[in-house]
Design an enzyme around this catalytic site. Structure first.
Site, PDB file in Angstrom:
ATOM      1  N   THR A 248      35.259  34.616  51.578  1.00  0.00           N
ATOM      2  CA  THR A 248      36.372  34.382  50.655  1.00  0.00           C
ATOM      3  C   THR A 248      37.649  34.426  51.488  1.00  0.00           C
ATOM      4  O   THR A 248      37.594  34.572  52.710  1.00  0.00           O
ATOM      5  CB  THR A 248      36.433  35.497  49.587  1.00  0.00           C
ATOM      6  OG1 THR A 248      36.748  36.735  50.257  1.00  0.00           O
ATOM      7  CG2 THR A 248      35.125  35.641  48.835  1.00  0.00           C
TER       8      THR A 248
ATOM      9  N   SER B  66      38.447  43.083  46.488  1.00  0.00           N
ATOM     10  CA  SER B  66      38.892  44.444  46.783  1.00  0.00           C
ATOM     11  C   SER B  66      40.376  44.723  46.520  1.00  0.00           C
ATOM     12  O   SER B  66      40.826  45.835  46.760  1.00  0.00           O
ATOM     13  CB  SER B  66      38.588  44.763  48.255  1.00  0.00           C
ATOM     14  OG  SER B  66      39.412  43.999  49.119  1.00  0.00           O
TER      15      SER B  66
ATOM     16  N   GLU C 233      38.914  55.228  43.684  1.00  0.00           N
ATOM     17  CA  GLU C 233      39.643  54.753  42.497  1.00  0.00           C
ATOM     18  C   GLU C 233      38.802  54.821  41.226  1.00  0.00           C
ATOM     19  O   GLU C 233      39.336  54.729  40.121  1.00  0.00           O
ATOM     20  CB  GLU C 233      40.144  53.316  42.715  1.00  0.00           C
ATOM     21  CG  GLU C 233      41.103  53.237  43.869  1.00  0.00           C
ATOM     22  CD  GLU C 233      41.885  51.942  43.937  1.00  0.00           C
ATOM     23  OE1 GLU C 233      42.156  51.349  42.884  1.00  0.00           O
ATOM     24  OE2 GLU C 233      42.207  51.531  45.058  1.00  0.00           O
TER      25      GLU C 233
ATOM     26  N   TYR D  30      39.964  46.257  38.879  1.00  0.00           N
ATOM     27  CA  TYR D  30      39.222  46.439  40.143  1.00  0.00           C
ATOM     28  C   TYR D  30      38.399  47.726  40.084  1.00  0.00           C
ATOM     29  O   TYR D  30      37.190  47.719  40.326  1.00  0.00           O
ATOM     30  CB  TYR D  30      40.193  46.487  41.335  1.00  0.00           C
ATOM     31  CG  TYR D  30      39.586  47.117  42.580  1.00  0.00           C
ATOM     32  CD1 TYR D  30      38.618  46.435  43.327  1.00  0.00           C
ATOM     33  CD2 TYR D  30      39.959  48.401  43.003  1.00  0.00           C
ATOM     34  CE1 TYR D  30      38.043  47.020  44.458  1.00  0.00           C
ATOM     35  CE2 TYR D  30      39.393  48.985  44.121  1.00  0.00           C
ATOM     36  CZ  TYR D  30      38.438  48.302  44.850  1.00  0.00           C
ATOM     37  OH  TYR D  30      37.866  48.881  45.969  1.00  0.00           O
TER      38      TYR D  30
ATOM     39  N   LYS E  20      34.314  48.356  40.125  1.00  0.00           N
ATOM     40  CA  LYS E  20      33.630  49.170  41.133  1.00  0.00           C
ATOM     41  C   LYS E  20      32.863  50.318  40.462  1.00  0.00           C
ATOM     42  O   LYS E  20      31.753  50.661  40.880  1.00  0.00           O
ATOM     43  CB  LYS E  20      34.634  49.731  42.148  1.00  0.00           C
ATOM     44  CG  LYS E  20      35.280  48.701  43.061  1.00  0.00           C
ATOM     45  CD  LYS E  20      34.301  47.999  43.989  1.00  0.00           C
ATOM     46  CE  LYS E  20      33.738  48.901  45.063  1.00  0.00           C
ATOM     47  NZ  LYS E  20      32.885  48.150  46.021  1.00  0.00           N
TER      48      LYS E  20
END
Ligand code: NAD
Length: 338
Positions: A47, A94, A136, A158, A162
């Site tokens: 990517t 990410s 996180e 995000y 995760k």
């Protein structure tokens, strides 16, 4: 006399191995301090954040194979899982800011991609599956530190993606007995980090005389972990961790974004006139902090990089490697922190 048969190498499939942390892991595995007998396959979709140049130092290594492909490609992943002993899963979307403007790719890659990998690992009874998660997933903590038993309370899309992947991975252990190990680390820094996260973004902007955006009042706190220390911890978990366990990985240096900005300005020879105060990120977590006693006591992990030295070396790397990041700059966003 018959000679003892040579043991076959351990075959490690590294997803996202052309990204920042994954490539550092691969360079370390195949470098002088890596394990003796290992063969590495990188599976990476390349990517915007993936870059073959990140693997240049080991590109000719006979034990490295590169597969340009997607972790959501079930046939490809099935085929690869059949040929590997361990999986170390870094591949992800990410960047928090990108998840705020568009969450779909985060769900597709981080959640569905992880499920495709877990299914293939289960079908082929992969020996060990290390899932790289993040601090996180715990949310934000005003004081103190989270242990691994803290319930997950992610705030950004995000972090939610995760957390979903992290819980799925643990579910494959509990339901199917797959040997899954989860790591949750704090903010990484070091060379080869795509210049959209705060340290490489600010460094590359300041080195080119530009301005840097500081979110809100700059008082958000992050714990900084050198990527060398992170990959050493991940390798300890792969080799010596326990199935079904979660390991927090901390770096040991907590700074507000304002303090970090001051250090970067100094390292780059710039002053506060280069800082633009911008509106705070939506839902911006104030502070992350992991308690890493468990990995210290079980696997003898301690962060070994002094932050001042690590930051100076990182800035020096960006000074010396404009060829690497120069072409990437037009694609970066204005916003910064992870
Ligand atoms: P990165 O964005 O630099 O690299 C991600 C890599 O994954 C890229 O090479 C990209 O091409 C690849 N990828 C993305 N989607 C893919 C797909 N569908 N199929 C195959 N490859 C794909 O990320 P990073 O900073 O190296 O982070 C690696 C892992 O560590 C991620 O799982 C991230 O959530 C986690 N993490 C990172 C940090 C940090 O500070 N950078 C902190 C905590 C956790």
């Amino acid at each position: 006399m018959t000679l003892p048969a040579q043991q076959p190498p351990t075959r490690v499939l590294v997803t996202g191995g052309a990204g920042f942390i994954g490539s550092h892991y691969v360079r370390t595995l195949l470098g002088p301090t890596g394990p003796d007998h290992v063969a590495v396959t990188v599976l990476d979709r390349l990517t915007y954040a993936g870059n073959r140049a990140n693997l240049a130092p080991v590109a000719d290594h006979p034990a490295l194979a590169f597969v340009h492909g997607d972790i959501r490609d079930a046939d490809l992943v099935d085929h690869l899982a059949a040929d590997h002993d361990d999986v170390v899963h870094f591949a992800a979307e990410s960047h928090v800011d990108r998840s705020i403007t568009g969450a779909a790719e985060f769900v597709r890659t981080n959640v569905l991609g992880t499920q495709v990998l877990l299914d293939a690992a289960l079908r082929h009874r992969v020996r060990t599956f290390v899932h790289i998660s993040t601090d996180e997933v715990y949310g934000s903590i005003p004081a103190g530190s989270w242990t691994e038993s803290e319930p997950l309370a992610p705030n950004s899309p995000y972090a939610a993606s995760k957390a979903s992947a992290d819980l799925l991975a643990l579910a494959y252990h509990r339901t199917h007995g797959l040997d899954v190990r989860v790591t949750r680390c704090s903010n990484n820094y070091g060379p080869y980090q795509y210049p959209e996260k705060v340290i490489p973004l600010f460094t590359t902007r300041l080195l080119t005389g530009g301005a840097v955006p500081l979110y809100g009042d700059g008082s958000h706190v992050r714990d900084w972990l050198h990527v060398d220390d992170h990959v050493r911890a991940v390798e300890a978990v792969r080799l010596r961790g326990r199935a079904g366990e979660v390991y927090n990985i901390g770096g040991g240096t907590e700074l507000t974004n304002r303090e970090l900005t001051a250090l970067l300005l100094e390292a780059c020879g710039a002053d506060w006139s280069h800082v633009t105060h911008v509106e705070d990120r939506k839902g911006h977590d104030r502070r992350y902090s992991v308690d890493w006693t468990k990995i210290r006591d079980e696997l003898d992990y301690r962060p070994g990089t002094d932050f001042t030295k690590g930051l100076a070396e990182t800035v020096a790397w960006y000074r010396q490697n404009r060829d690497w990041w120069g072409p990437l700059l037009p694609g970066t966003r204005v916003v910064a922190a992870r």
